[in-house]
Write a protein that holds these residues in place. Structure first.
Motif, PDB file in Angstrom:
ATOM      1  N   SER A  90     -85.807  10.170  35.236  1.00 42.83           N
ATOM      2  CA  SER A  90     -85.966  11.697  35.637  1.00 42.83           C
ATOM      3  C   SER A  90     -84.460  11.723  36.889  1.00 42.83           C
ATOM      4  O   SER A  90     -84.383  12.754  36.795  1.00 42.83           O
ATOM      5  N   ARG A  93     -81.497  11.999  35.080  1.00 41.39           N
ATOM      6  CA  ARG A  93     -81.271  13.325  34.578  1.00 41.39           C
ATOM      7  C   ARG A  93     -80.932  14.511  35.674  1.00 41.39           C
ATOM      8  O   ARG A  93     -79.836  15.139  35.479  1.00 41.39           O
ATOM      9  N   ILE A 125     -86.370  13.285  28.201  1.00 42.41           N
ATOM     10  CA  ILE A 125     -85.498  12.892  29.111  1.00 42.41           C
ATOM     11  C   ILE A 125     -84.248  12.178  28.298  1.00 42.41           C
ATOM     12  O   ILE A 125     -83.381  12.153  28.539  1.00 42.41           O
ATOM     13  N   GLU A 128     -82.384  14.289  26.165  1.00 41.29           N
ATOM     14  CA  GLU A 128     -81.195  15.143  26.603  1.00 41.29           C
ATOM     15  C   GLU A 128     -80.207  14.433  27.428  1.00 41.29           C
ATOM     16  O   GLU A 128     -78.987  14.932  27.166  1.00 41.29           O
ATOM     17  N   LEU A 129     -80.391  13.097  27.835  1.00 45.83           N
ATOM     18  CA  LEU A 129     -79.207  12.376  28.304  1.00 45.83           C
ATOM     19  C   LEU A 129     -78.460  11.747  27.248  1.00 45.83           C
ATOM     20  O   LEU A 129     -76.931  11.884  27.351  1.00 45.83           O
TER      21      LEU A 129
END
Length: 314
Positions: A90, A93, A125, A128-129
């Motif tokens: 996190s 991110r 996460i 998304e990355l």
């Protein structure tokens, strides 16, 4: 322009826009936030304790940080940044998405399967990355005490043009060996060994190519109070050869979306204290270039020779 460069340019523009929006929203929130009156000592809530099995002291409650006390975020948009010992990623991110850092590479000590099992938040996460163009490099099963042994880390982010001169910033957020022992002193020694080896690795070189560039920064975040003060992190860094630059109060609000996770993983059913509710500090160290070290040695030798010369004349 090549396809790779076009993708990178789009990613950087998107991150720049996200970073500006986040900074603007933060300024608005700070301006609108009312000043909290001080709480009488008699009405202060008692802090919770960690499990006795960890042998740690009570958490120090997180204070409100005034705007005038805020420290500049030590991660620049285009720096080559390596994050070591990530949990659910996190923090990775937050840097890549919220702050628009374009050259972030992140690692975890655990394997990808172990990260998935320990941290339920990782799946979202990770998605998304990896959907960023190009995706943020994530590497698993990376030991912070053996960083120089990994070829993929010695080469840096291959998406960045030019000759590789070493990482600009290497960060280890809230390092901990886990519950190896209930003895506080034994835990302290284990974590000191972890940090000492980590510091040494940032100063390593392979075939003449440095892991961390001259003038590069090493950042470590730790909670305040015991047992963390027993680790003597500044002395560990100095003995390794790093320069102690500064330390300052870590502000969790500077990193939207970042939540501290336990080394041992999430507790089933929740519970326990939250890292975001605790006071913490960011320690900043710097790699001093060989030329600077050599000049310093010459200066000390010159001063010693002059002192001996004055003694002889006396």
């Amino acid at each position: 322009m090549s396809k790779t460069k076009t993708k990178r340019a789009r990613r950087e523009l998107k991150r720049d826009a996200n970073r500006k929006i986040a900074n603007h929203q933060k300024k608005l929130a700070t301006a609108a936030k009312p000043t909290k009156p001080s709480t009488p000592a008699s009405k202060k809530q008692k802090t919770t304790h960690e499990s006795q099995s960890t042998g740690t002291a009570a958490p120090t409650p997180k204070p409100h940080i005034q705007a005038s006390q805020k420290h500049e975020i030590p991660f620049d948009t285009y720096d080559n940044i390596l994050l070591v010992g990530e949990g659910d990623f996190s923090f990775t991110r937050s840097l890549a998405v919220e702050h628009g850092c374009a050259n972030v590479t992140a690692t975890s000590f655990d394997s990808e399967e172990e990260v998935q099992k320990k941290y339920p938040s990782f799946s979202e996460i990770h998605k998304e990355l990896t959907e960023l163009m190009p995706p943020v490099p994530l590497h698993h099963s990376i030991d912070a005490t053996k960083l120089g042994a990994y070829k993929v880390l010695r080469a840096g982010n291959s998406d960045r043009g030019g000759a590789w001169e070493g990482w600009d910033t290497v960060a280890f957020m809230f390092p901990h060996t886990g519950g190896l022992s209930t003895d506080v002193n034994r835990q302290a020694r284990a974590n000191q060994a972890l940090l000492s080896s980590f510091f040494s690795q940032t100063l390593s070189a392979h075939k003449g190519r440095p892991f961390l560039r001259d003038g590069g920064k090493v950042l470590v975040a730790l909670f305040e109070g015991e047992p963390y003060t027993l680790w003597n992190i500044r002395d560990l860094a100095r003995h390794t050869g790093l320069k102690v630059v500064e330390s300052y109060q870590f502000d969790w609000e500077d990193y939207p979306g970042y939540a501290h996770v336990r080394t041992l993983g999430a507790i089933e059913g929740g519970g326990a204290w939250k890292g975001e509710d605790r006071r913490a500090r960011m320690y900043v160290f710097e790699k001093v270039g060989e030329k600077v070290v050599e000049q310093s040695k010459k200066g000390k030798k010159r001063a010693r020779d002059e002192s001996e010369s004055d003694s002889d004349e006396g």
